[in-house]
Motif scaffolding. Structure first.
Motif, PDB file in Angstrom:
ATOM      1  N   UNK A 145       0.891  -1.387   0.147  1.00 29.32           N
ATOM      2  CA  UNK A 145      -0.007   0.191   0.067  1.00 29.32           C
ATOM      3  C   UNK A 145       0.831   1.336  -0.314  1.00 29.32           C
ATOM      4  N   UNK A 146       0.532   2.099  -0.542  1.00 34.55           N
ATOM      5  CA  UNK A 146       1.188   3.569  -1.254  1.00 34.55           C
ATOM      6  C   UNK A 146       1.460   4.098   0.350  1.00 34.55           C
ATOM      7  N   UNK A 147       2.924   4.562   0.901  1.00 33.22           N
ATOM      8  CA  UNK A 147       2.784   5.110   2.439  1.00 33.22           C
ATOM      9  C   UNK A 147       2.186   6.425   2.930  1.00 33.22           C
ATOM     10  N   UNK A 148       1.523   7.178   3.965  1.00 31.90           N
ATOM     11  CA  UNK A 148       1.119   7.836   4.155  1.00 31.90           C
ATOM     12  C   UNK A 148       2.152   9.158   3.794  1.00 31.90           C
ATOM     13  N   UNK A 149       1.740  10.041   3.432  1.00 32.78           N
ATOM     14  CA  UNK A 149       2.273  11.785   3.448  1.00 32.78           C
ATOM     15  C   UNK A 149       3.297  11.898   3.984  1.00 32.78           C
ATOM     16  N   UNK A 150       4.640  11.791   4.647  1.00 38.13           N
ATOM     17  CA  UNK A 150       4.519  12.035   6.121  1.00 38.13           C
ATOM     18  C   UNK A 150       4.732  13.633   5.278  1.00 38.13           C
ATOM     19  N   UNK A 151       5.050  14.331   6.793  1.00 33.88           N
ATOM     20  CA  UNK A 151       5.367  16.083   7.070  1.00 33.88           C
ATOM     21  C   UNK A 151       6.040  16.597   6.409  1.00 33.88           C
ATOM     22  N   UNK A 152       6.301  17.611   5.816  1.00 35.29           N
ATOM     23  CA  UNK A 152       7.829  18.013   4.951  1.00 35.29           C
ATOM     24  C   UNK A 152       9.258  17.900   6.491  1.00 35.29           C
ATOM     25  N   UNK A 153      10.087  17.129   5.599  1.00 36.82           N
ATOM     26  CA  UNK A 153      11.490  17.603   7.270  1.00 36.82           C
ATOM     27  C   UNK A 153      12.098  18.810   6.879  1.00 36.82           C
ATOM     28  N   UNK A 154      12.524  18.881   7.754  1.00 35.62           N
ATOM     29  CA  UNK A 154      12.786  20.151   7.717  1.00 35.62           C
ATOM     30  C   UNK A 154      14.406  20.489   6.645  1.00 35.62           C
ATOM     31  N   UNK A 155      14.809  21.142   6.448  1.00 35.24           N
ATOM     32  CA  UNK A 155      16.013  21.521   5.614  1.00 35.24           C
ATOM     33  C   UNK A 155      17.111  21.020   6.506  1.00 35.24           C
ATOM     34  N   UNK A 156      17.782  20.319   5.358  1.00 36.29           N
ATOM     35  CA  UNK A 156      19.579  19.679   6.232  1.00 36.29           C
ATOM     36  C   UNK A 156      20.464  20.036   4.882  1.00 36.29           C
ATOM     37  N   UNK A 157      21.330  20.382   5.078  1.00 34.34           N
ATOM     38  CA  UNK A 157      22.525  19.811   3.448  1.00 34.34           C
ATOM     39  C   UNK A 157      22.364  18.537   3.126  1.00 34.34           C
TER      40      UNK A 157
END
Length: 241
Positions: A115-127
């Protein structure tokens, strides 16, 4: 034996190479099993077998045992499958299950797509991370093929398994078979030597590094066809079946 079927739906339909015929045993509803015994007039090599789906999905087999009925009526199991998932969906009637080897377990049923995974929240911006070296990939290796050859001779001359005479005979037969098949000796092994006449069980493998040589399945098919037609010369041996 002890089956209940109409003349047009007998067990011979299992091996008539005709997908428009079928085998139906009405006693299955009472016994929850059916038994089919195939008797040949002469010994026949069997490397793989296959099933095809019925007109009604509820009649597709999902478990079975395949083997030999020996002279003392005991049963030698060569292949067994359970919880098999037959082909389903559009165009799945009269569809092949795929080949099942008499020496290897059948392939596992295909897995359903996850099953397609749930859309996770946007991760913090990292290098971006440093690139990592990827492991090398290797081409898949096909399952080995098997063939049983009848070699002209007396099993008494071979020696007991594990003896120097037995190992020398198996080594020479491997070399002769590979010369005849035009393949490298690393691709074939004599698994056993039995019988009154000499019955040689030979495993033939594919090797991606030797892709210019004949495929294992083609070698086995050629050996079966030519041995059935006439004796094969594999000096110093003669294969008669």
């Amino acid at each position: 034996p002890n089956g209940i079927n109409q003349p047009p739906e007998g067990a011979t339909n299992l091996i008539d190479d005709n997908l428009n015929t079928k085998w139906f045993d009405a006693s299955f509803a009472l016994n929850n099993r059916s038994t089919v015994v195939l008797t040949f007039s002469t010994p026949q090599p069997v490397a793989v077998y296959d099933f095809f789906t019925a007109a009604q999905q509820k009649r597709d087999p999902t478990a079975w045992r395949f083997g030999l009925v020996l002279e003392d009526d005991s049963f030698l199991l060569l292949s067994e499958a359970s919880d098999v998932e037959p082909p389903t969906g559009e165009g799945s009637r009269s569809a092949s299950y795929g080949n099942f080897s008499v020496r290897n377990p059948p392939p596992p049923p295909p897995l359903l797509p996850p099953s397609p995974p749930a859309v996770p929240p946007a991760p913090p911006v990292r290098p971006p991370p440093s690139p990592r070296p990827q492991p090398p990939s290797f081409p898949p290796v096909a399952a080995p093929e098997y063939v049983r050859l009848t070699v002209d001779g007396d099993i008494a001359d071979v020696g007991a398994p594990g003896s120097p005479e037995y190992e020398a005979y198996a080594s020479q037969l491997t070399a002769s078979f590979c010369t005849w098949a035009d393949i490298s000796e690393s691709r074939a092994t004599v698994l056993s030597l039995t019988g009154g006449s000499i019955l040689a069980d030979i495993e033939v493998r594919d090797d991606p590094a030797l892709a210019n040589e004949p495929a294992a399945a083609d070698v086995v098919s050629r050996a079966v066809i030519e041995a059935d037609a006439s004796p094969i010369s594999m000096p110093p041996y003669t294969v008669t079946g």
